[in-house]
Design an enzyme around this catalytic site. Structure first.
Site, PDB file in Angstrom:
ATOM      1  N   HIS A 158      -3.174   3.032   8.406  1.00 31.90           N
ATOM      2  CA  HIS A 158      -4.174   2.316   7.592  1.00 31.90           C
ATOM      3  C   HIS A 158      -4.501   1.002   8.286  1.00 31.90           C
ATOM      4  O   HIS A 158      -3.647   0.127   8.426  1.00 31.90           O
ATOM      5  CB  HIS A 158      -3.623   2.045   6.188  1.00 31.90           C
ATOM      6  CG  HIS A 158      -4.495   1.149   5.363  1.00 31.90           C
ATOM      7  ND1 HIS A 158      -5.865   1.303   5.281  1.00 31.90           N
ATOM      8  CD2 HIS A 158      -4.196   0.089   4.583  1.00 31.90           C
ATOM      9  CE1 HIS A 158      -6.357   0.378   4.473  1.00 31.90           C
ATOM     10  NE2 HIS A 158      -5.363  -0.375   4.051  1.00 31.90           N
ATOM     11  N   TYR A 176     -17.041  15.048  17.664  1.00 35.54           N
ATOM     12  CA  TYR A 176     -15.609  14.785  17.777  1.00 35.54           C
ATOM     13  C   TYR A 176     -14.939  14.357  16.477  1.00 35.54           C
ATOM     14  O   TYR A 176     -13.796  14.728  16.216  1.00 35.54           O
ATOM     15  CB  TYR A 176     -15.347  13.779  18.894  1.00 35.54           C
ATOM     16  CG  TYR A 176     -15.879  14.292  20.200  1.00 35.54           C
ATOM     17  CD1 TYR A 176     -15.280  15.386  20.816  1.00 35.54           C
ATOM     18  CD2 TYR A 176     -17.012  13.741  20.781  1.00 35.54           C
ATOM     19  CE1 TYR A 176     -15.794  15.905  21.994  1.00 35.54           C
ATOM     20  CE2 TYR A 176     -17.532  14.255  21.961  1.00 35.54           C
ATOM     21  CZ  TYR A 176     -16.920  15.341  22.553  1.00 35.54           C
ATOM     22  OH  TYR A 176     -17.432  15.856  23.713  1.00 35.54           O
ATOM     23  N   HIS A 195     -13.026  -2.066   2.462  1.00 34.23           N
ATOM     24  CA  HIS A 195     -11.598  -2.251   2.729  1.00 34.23           C
ATOM     25  C   HIS A 195     -11.234  -1.782   4.137  1.00 34.23           C
ATOM     26  O   HIS A 195     -10.790  -2.584   4.956  1.00 34.23           O
ATOM     27  CB  HIS A 195     -10.823  -1.471   1.659  1.00 34.23           C
ATOM     28  CG  HIS A 195      -9.341  -1.647   1.690  1.00 34.23           C
ATOM     29  ND1 HIS A 195      -8.543  -1.363   0.604  1.00 34.23           N
ATOM     30  CD2 HIS A 195      -8.490  -2.032   2.675  1.00 34.23           C
ATOM     31  CE1 HIS A 195      -7.269  -1.586   0.910  1.00 34.23           C
ATOM     32  NE2 HIS A 195      -7.212  -1.988   2.173  1.00 34.23           N
ATOM     33  N   HIS A 254      -7.840  -2.017   9.168  1.00 28.72           N
ATOM     34  CA  HIS A 254      -9.124  -2.601   8.771  1.00 28.72           C
ATOM     35  C   HIS A 254      -9.953  -2.825  10.034  1.00 28.72           C
ATOM     36  O   HIS A 254     -10.398  -3.935  10.313  1.00 28.72           O
ATOM     37  CB  HIS A 254      -8.899  -3.920   8.031  1.00 28.72           C
ATOM     38  CG  HIS A 254      -7.971  -3.809   6.867  1.00 28.72           C
ATOM     39  ND1 HIS A 254      -7.290  -4.892   6.364  1.00 28.72           N
ATOM     40  CD2 HIS A 254      -7.609  -2.754   6.110  1.00 28.72           C
ATOM     41  CE1 HIS A 254      -6.548  -4.505   5.346  1.00 28.72           C
ATOM     42  NE2 HIS A 254      -6.714  -3.207   5.177  1.00 28.72           N
ATOM     43  N   GLU A 294       0.818  -1.217   0.000  1.00 28.54           N
ATOM     44  CA  GLU A 294       0.000   0.000   0.000  1.00 28.54           C
ATOM     45  C   GLU A 294       0.853   1.269   0.000  1.00 28.54           C
ATOM     46  O   GLU A 294       0.323   2.376   0.133  1.00 28.54           O
ATOM     47  CB  GLU A 294      -0.934   0.006   1.220  1.00 28.54           C
ATOM     48  CG  GLU A 294      -1.825  -1.215   1.352  1.00 28.54           C
ATOM     49  CD  GLU A 294      -2.989  -1.262   0.375  1.00 28.54           C
ATOM     50  OE1 GLU A 294      -2.932  -0.587  -0.670  1.00 28.54           O
ATOM     51  OE2 GLU A 294      -3.957  -1.977   0.670  1.00 28.54           O
TER      52      GLU A 294
END
Length: 196
Positions: A94, A118, A158, A96, A75
């Site tokens: 990043h 927030y 994703h 999941h 990535e």
């Protein structure tokens, strides 16, 4: 190793371990990065946040030149594009995480409802990137086309991609995105409508 780099690596390791230990990610599915001296330090391909070490970061410059033997996460282009689109972002997380993934799978362009202030306070508007398989040129092209100066994105089907001025701020943003998604999903299940 210079003191500033050492601190950044220590913070990145702490963030990775904290996310893993609290089930915000699992296996080798997550990646993070930060910029130091115009180079990207990104967690290596196949590394696990639960056991991530300082020696498991790939060092790459913006032209793609590698400075060590660690293979970068697939990535890496997402991170590179993010940095190029928003120059205030100096670190990226990043993951999941469960509730963010749920929202990334919902139909349409809607992002997480604003039940509390927030998420907007800490991250601003969340972008949505259409689905393409992880690590593909198609995904990178879609991200390059859609990314702007936002600091948080949901990648369809994703997960989440969040940036900040440093790795701790990116971590705070990722945490807020996941918690906001959790609250929104709970209220959705209870059929609670948005407050005025």
């Amino acid at each position: 190793m210079e003191q500033e780099l050492e601190k950044k690596l220590e913070q990145a390791i702490w963030v990775a371990h904290s996310l893993f230990d609290r089930n915000k990610t699992n296996g080798s599915s997550a990646n993070l990065s930060f910029i130091h001296n115009d180079k990207i330090y990104i967690s290596g391909s196949g590394t696990c946040f639960g056991t991530l070490k300082k020696t498991e970061f790939s060092i790459v410059d913006f032209s793609g030149k590698r400075y060590n033997e660690v293979k970068p996460s697939k990535e890496l282009p997402l991170h590179k594009i993010f940095y190029e689109k928003n120059h205030k972002v100096r670190a990226i997380v990043h993951i999941h995480s469960f509730y963010s993934v749920i929202f990334s799978c919902l139909d349409g362009e809607n992002t997480i409802p604003k039940y509390t202030p927030y998420l907007e306070m800490k991250l601003g508007k969340i972008g949505v990137i259409p689905y393409a398989p992880p690590g593909t040129e198609e995904l990178f092209a879609l991200f390059a086309e859609r990314a702007d100066e936002k600091r948080g994105y949901l990648l369809k089907n994703h997960g989440q991609l969040v940036g900040g001025g440093d790795i701790i701020k990116a971590f705070y943003g990722a945490e807020e995105l996941e918690e906001s998604a959790k609250v929104a999903w709970y209220l959705r299940e209870k059929n609670v409508s948005l407050l005025p």
